[in-house]
Design a protein around this motif. Structure first.
Motif, short mmCIF file in Angstrom:
data_model
loop_
_atom_site.label_atom_id
_atom_site.label_comp_id
_atom_site.label_asym_id
_atom_site.label_seq_id
_atom_site.Cartn_x
_atom_site.Cartn_y
_atom_site.Cartn_z
N GLU A 1 37.58 33.45 36.25
CA GLU A 1 36.59 34.26 35.54
C GLU A 1 35.27 33.51 35.40
N GLY B 1 37.23 44.41 38.60
CA GLY B 1 37.40 43.15 37.88
C GLY B 1 38.79 42.58 37.97
N ALA C 1 45.16 42.59 41.96
CA ALA C 1 43.96 41.95 42.50
C ALA C 1 43.57 42.48 43.87
N ASN D 1 35.42 42.30 44.08
CA ASN D 1 35.64 42.35 42.65
C ASN D 1 35.13 43.66 42.05
N LEU E 1 40.23 41.24 40.58
CA LEU E 1 40.18 39.99 41.33
C LEU E 1 39.66 38.87 40.45
N ARG E 2 38.71 39.16 39.61
CA ARG E 2 38.17 38.16 38.68
C ARG E 2 39.22 37.73 37.67
N VAL F 1 33.51 33.46 38.91
CA VAL F 1 32.94 34.75 39.30
C VAL F 1 31.72 35.08 38.45
N THR G 1 37.67 46.41 42.96
CA THR G 1 38.93 46.29 42.24
C THR G 1 38.76 46.42 40.73
#
Length: 502
Positions: free
Chosen positions: A45, A70, A79, A65, A72-73, A48, A68
């Protein structure tokens, strides 16, 4: 319009579809905040967040990101998002355009489409497995290779329990999460409102809107010594937003209506009278695909030359990488060329003027002033070529607007992405399609739509209908997993808040 929204809750079938869609969307949004077992999302987090205001807006990582929502973050079990399914669908569409067997399947009606859908699901599993293995292996052993500029000493270790067992379990969980999103999208399409896959992407993009609004408010009231936005700049940005949305609506809805006349014909004992219709040719036939393809392709050369400079230390590689960076005239020149190229490429694959001309001829139709057969195909090809050129110009303008705001007006990418580009094209297109489907339900039940009037007003009994017990029982299987996910999400949040792992 307000009465149209109220009337949506008065139709039992439409109300149930809306509630089902909202419930499934809540499940997806809760799943994006459940971290993968053995992974610490805090360093990811932080990393990113440092990329959001960079010149590249995070590059490919920022784009993924955004799509998705957020996940992936957050290092979530979702993810991968629904992108493996979308990639598989695009691959099957391209494959059906060049492979005769798939082309025949596409023309066999429901049976052929079901077979293609089955192949698409198998391809989704394969893509999700490959992507999850590559991501988890890189995060475990080479995090700085996949995350450029990442330093474990600064941000912390992402993987808590490294090893083959973590990769094996993570691959299974991430693949299952991607398949869950695929299933949710199909359920929304079949039993909910709108196209499920597109709606999930739209919701994921909109999930970043509150953070963008908060950042815009902070820039409007900056602290001492920090550059912010003036009131005149905010007004100009709001006007630009209205113009961009109106332009995207016009581009999405714009079409060339080719008149087609059908002569009187007899099929068996049935007599079909002569009639007139039109063939709609969309101005933006390729949709958002040229922007996505152009953005993705431009990222790879820049990253490759950056890696070559880091490995060999040759200054030429650094110069080429800088030329291909966002904000340079070379980047936007290649970007424009790729948007035009992919627009024509997509149209050439998906639009078949010879097949359309043959279908019109078989149905006894003709275009006024154009002979049937090959002349009709040439006329359609010529018309579509001009429409594609106009659509590509509009796509380029929409794609460049966020870049201008970011580099000329110093607007952060987190805010600028909502003023154009692929995100706005997807959101506007999906919302228009969803509202069109809701309006169809309203007009079929004689209610007033968002823009059109119903044939008759609803009676008092229909206006006072409420959600009955049978509909609540039908929705019960949805709320049970929803409550379980809410409970799991709360536990995960409490655990992460009380156990910050450095």
């Amino acid at each position: 319009m307000i009465s149209a929204f109220i009337n949506c809750l008065k139709i039992p079938e439409l109300r149930q579809r809306i509630l089902l869609t909202l419930g499934l969307v809540c499940v997806v949004r809760l799943g994006t905040h459940i971290p993968l077992p053995g992974l610490n999302p805090i360093p990811l987090e932080k990393y990113v967040d440092t990329l959001k205001n960079s010149a590249s807006g995070g590059g490919m990582l920022g784009l993924l990101n955004m799509f998705t929502g957020g996940a992936l973050r957050s290092g979530s079990i979702l993810a991968l998002g629904i992108m493996p399914y979308i990639n598989a669908s695009i691959f099957m569409q391209l494959f059906a355009a060049v492979e005769p067997h798939m082309a025949r399947l596409a023309q066999e009606g429901d049976v052929g489409r079901q077979k293609i859908s089955q192949y698409t699901r198998y391809a989704t599993i394969g893509i999700a497995l490959v992507q999850s293995v590559m991501i988890l292996y890189a995060l475990t052993y080479f995090p700085s290779n996949i995350l450029k500029g990442f330093d474990a000493a600064t941000f912390g270790s992402i993987v808590i329990i490294p090893g083959p067992w973590f990769i094996f379990c993570g691959v299974i969980i991430m693949t299952a999460g991607s398949l869950l999103l695929m299933w949710v999208g199909e359920q929304i399409t079949q039993f909910g409102i709108g196209n499920g896959t597109s709606l999930l992407i739209t919701i994921n993009i909109l999930s970043g809107l509150p953070a963008a609004m908060s950042q815009a408010w902070t820039m409007l009231h900056p602290s001492v010594g920090v550059d912010g936005l003036t009131s005149s700049q905010v007004i100009l940005m709001l006007v630009l937003l209205v113009i961009v949305v109106a332009g995207i609506v016009a581009l999405t809805q714009g079409m060339r209506k080719i008149p087609v006349h059908y002569a009187k014909r007899v099929v068996g004992r049935r007599v079909f009278q002569s009639q007139s219709s039109f063939l709609p040719l969309k101005a933006n036939f390729s949709g958002v695909m040229p922007i996505i393809f152009a953005s993705a392709i431009l990222l790879f050369p820049q990253q490759i030359f950056s890696y070559l400079h880091a490995w060999f230390g040759v200054s030429v590689f650094e110069s080429v990488a800088n030329f291909l960076t966002r904000g340079t005239w070379v980047y936007y020149s290649i970007y424009t060329f790729l948007i035009f190229a992919f627009s024509y490429f997509w149209v050439s694959l998906m639009f078949k003027p010879i097949q359309v001309a043959d279908d019109i001829k078989k149905m006894g139709g003709y275009i006024p002033g154009v002979p049937p057969g090959e002349p009709t195909a040439k006329f359609l090809d010529f018309t579509m070529t001009r429409l594609t050129f106009a659509g590509a110009i509009a796509l380029t303008a929409i794609a460049v607007i966020p870049e201008i705001l970011m580099f000329k007006a110093n607007v952060p990418w987190n805010i600028a992405q909502f003023f154009g580009g692929s995100s706005m094209l997807i959101m506007v297109g999906v919302l228009l399609d969803t509202m069109r489907q809701v309006e169809t339900f309203l007009l079929q039940r004689h209610y007033d739509g968002f823009l059109r009037k119903g044939r008759a007003k609803s009676n008092a009994s229909r206006a006072t209908q409420t959600l009955d017990q049978q509909e609540i029982r039908n929705l019960r299987p949805l709320w049970i997993p929803l409550l379980i996910l809410i409970f799991a999400g709360v536990l995960a949040w409490v655990y992460n808040s009380s156990h910050h792992i450095p």
